[in-house]
Design an enzyme around this catalytic site. Structure first.
Site, mmCIF file in Angstrom:
data_model
loop_
_atom_site.group_PDB
_atom_site.id
_atom_site.type_symbol
_atom_site.label_atom_id
_atom_site.label_comp_id
_atom_site.label_asym_id
_atom_site.label_seq_id
_atom_site.Cartn_x
_atom_site.Cartn_y
_atom_site.Cartn_z
ATOM 1 C CE1 TYR A 183 -12.039 13.342 -1.927
ATOM 2 C CE2 TYR A 183 -12.339 11.979 -3.879
ATOM 3 C CZ TYR A 183 -12.392 12.137 -2.514
ATOM 4 O OH TYR A 183 -12.795 11.090 -1.716
ATOM 5 N N PRO A 184 -8.538 16.926 -3.692
ATOM 6 C CG PRO A 184 -7.964 19.209 -3.759
ATOM 7 C CD PRO A 184 -8.648 18.116 -4.557
ATOM 8 C CG MET A 185 -9.521 15.095 1.714
ATOM 9 S SD MET A 185 -10.578 13.769 2.339
ATOM 10 C CE MET A 185 -11.253 14.549 3.813
ATOM 11 C CG ASN A 186 -8.054 21.182 3.955
ATOM 12 O OD1 ASN A 186 -6.972 20.645 3.736
ATOM 13 N ND2 ASN A 186 -8.340 22.420 3.556
ATOM 14 C CE LYS A 187 -11.085 13.559 8.551
ATOM 15 N NZ LYS A 187 -10.584 13.011 7.279
ATOM 16 C CG HIS B 174 -14.641 7.840 6.435
ATOM 17 N ND1 HIS B 174 -15.528 8.697 5.805
ATOM 18 C CD2 HIS B 174 -13.527 7.837 5.655
ATOM 19 C CE1 HIS B 174 -14.975 9.177 4.711
ATOM 20 N NE2 HIS B 174 -13.762 8.669 4.595
ATOM 21 C CD GLN C 243 -9.764 5.742 -0.251
ATOM 22 O OE1 GLN C 243 -10.847 6.297 -0.321
ATOM 23 N NE2 GLN C 243 -9.329 5.200 0.883
ATOM 24 N NE ARG D 142 -3.650 0.051 2.498
ATOM 25 C CZ ARG D 142 -4.367 0.385 3.558
ATOM 26 N NH1 ARG D 142 -4.330 -0.384 4.643
ATOM 27 N NH2 ARG D 142 -5.103 1.482 3.564
#
Length: 250
Positions: free
Chosen positions: A145-149, A172, A185, A131
Site C-alpha cells: 500500500y502507498p501512504m502519505n504523512k 510507531h 517489512q 536492508r
C-alpha cells in the site's frame, strides 16, 4: 523551518500490477497460448538471475480481488534498469493480454529518525546494507500500500520538530517490533517519484498478520493523526513453474 529527516537509499523499486484479459486470451489456440506463457517464464527466469549476483531481486504474486491479477516487483541498482525491464516486458506477446491497473516507482529507504550518532559509514554496516539491498523472502503472502504523512491546517507532519517526529516514530516502531518473525517489512520512498510519499510492502506466511498490524497501528498517534493511505493490494506467491496452471483455460 523544521529539520528534514535524512535518508539512506538503496535499490530502486518498481511495482507493476496487471489484470489478465481472460476474454481475449480464451480465444487464443492452446499451442499459441503455451508459447506465450513459456516466453513469459523465460523472461522472468532471466531477470531473476540478478539475485545470485546480489545486484537486485524480484517477486511475483497473484493478487486477490479485482484490483489486479498479478504483481511483479522488481528491485535494481539503477532506475534505468527498471525502465529496461518494463520496456522488454511490454514487448512480450503475453503483454497483449495483460492490462496495467497500477504501478509504483520508489526506492528502498531508511530514515535517520531512530539512528544513533556514529562516525561509521552506514553504507558499510552489514545490517544496514542488508536492508537497503535486500534478498526478498519467498513468503506465502504479500501486502502493498502507498501512504502519505498528513499535512493540513490541523495536523501537519512537516511542521513538527525533529524531536517530536523522532518520539512519534519511536512509538510507531515499537508496534512493528511486536511482529518481528511474523512480518517482513520494506519501506520505499517515493517523494518526487510517484503520487504518494512512501510505499509499504509486507511479507508473511500468515495473511491475517497484515490485518492485525495495520489495525493495531491505527491506534498509534503517528498513524491516527498523520497517516493517509492509498489502496491496499494483497496476494499469494506464484512461481514461474506454476504459470502453466495459472494461465490454463479449459
Amino acid at each position: 523551518m523544521s529539520q528534514a529527516a535524512e535518508t539512506l537509499d538503496g535499490w530502486y523499486s518498481l511495482h507493476l500490477f496487471y489484470a489478465v484479459d481472460w476474454a481475449s486470451l480464451r480465444i487464443v489456440p492452446k499451442d499459441e497460448r503455451d508459447a506465450l506463457v513459456t516466453e513469459f517464464q523465460s523472461f522472468l527466469e532471466n531477470t531473476a538471475t540478478v539475485r545470485s549476483s546480489k545486484s537486485g531481486d524480484q517477486a511475483i504474486y497473484n493478487i486477490t480481488g479485482q484490483k489486479a491479477d498479478l504483481l511483479l516487483w522488481f528491485l535494481r541498482p539503477e532506475m534505468k534498469s527498471l525502465n529496461h525491464i518494463e520496456n522488454e516486458f511490454n514487448k512480450l506477446r503475453i503483454a497483449d493480454f495483460l492490462i496495467p491497473t497500477y504501478s509504483y516507482v520508489s526506492v528502498i529507504e531508511l530514515s535517520n529518525y531512530l539512528a544513533g550518532k556514529s562516525d561509521e559509514d552506514p553504507y558499510e554496516n552489514p545490517h544496514i546494507k542488508a536492508r537497503l539491498y535486500p534478498e526478498l523472502p519467498h513468503s506465502d503472502y504479500i501486502c502493498f500500500y502507498p501512504m502519505n504523512k498528513r499535512r493540513n491546517e490541523t495536523y501537519n507532519w512537516y511542521m513538527l520538530t525533529m524531536e517530536e517526529r523522532q518520539k512519534l516514530m519511536y512509538d510507531h516502531g515499537m508496534i512493528g517490533r511486536k511482529y518481528a518473525g511474523k512480518i517482513k517489512q520494506f519501506i520505499t520512498g517515493s517523494v518526487g517519484f510517484d503520487d504518494f510519499e512512501w510505499g509499504v510492502t509486507l511479507f508473511s506466511d500468515d495473511v491475517l498478520q497484515f490485518k492485525k498490524i495495520v489495525y493495531e497501528m491505527r491506534f498509534d498517534e503517528t498513524t491516527a493523526r498523520y497517516g493517509e493511505f492509498g489502496s491496499f493490494f494483497v496476494g499469494h506467491i506464484i512461481n514461474t513453474n506454476e504459470f502453466d496452471q495459472f494461465f490454463a483455460i479449459s
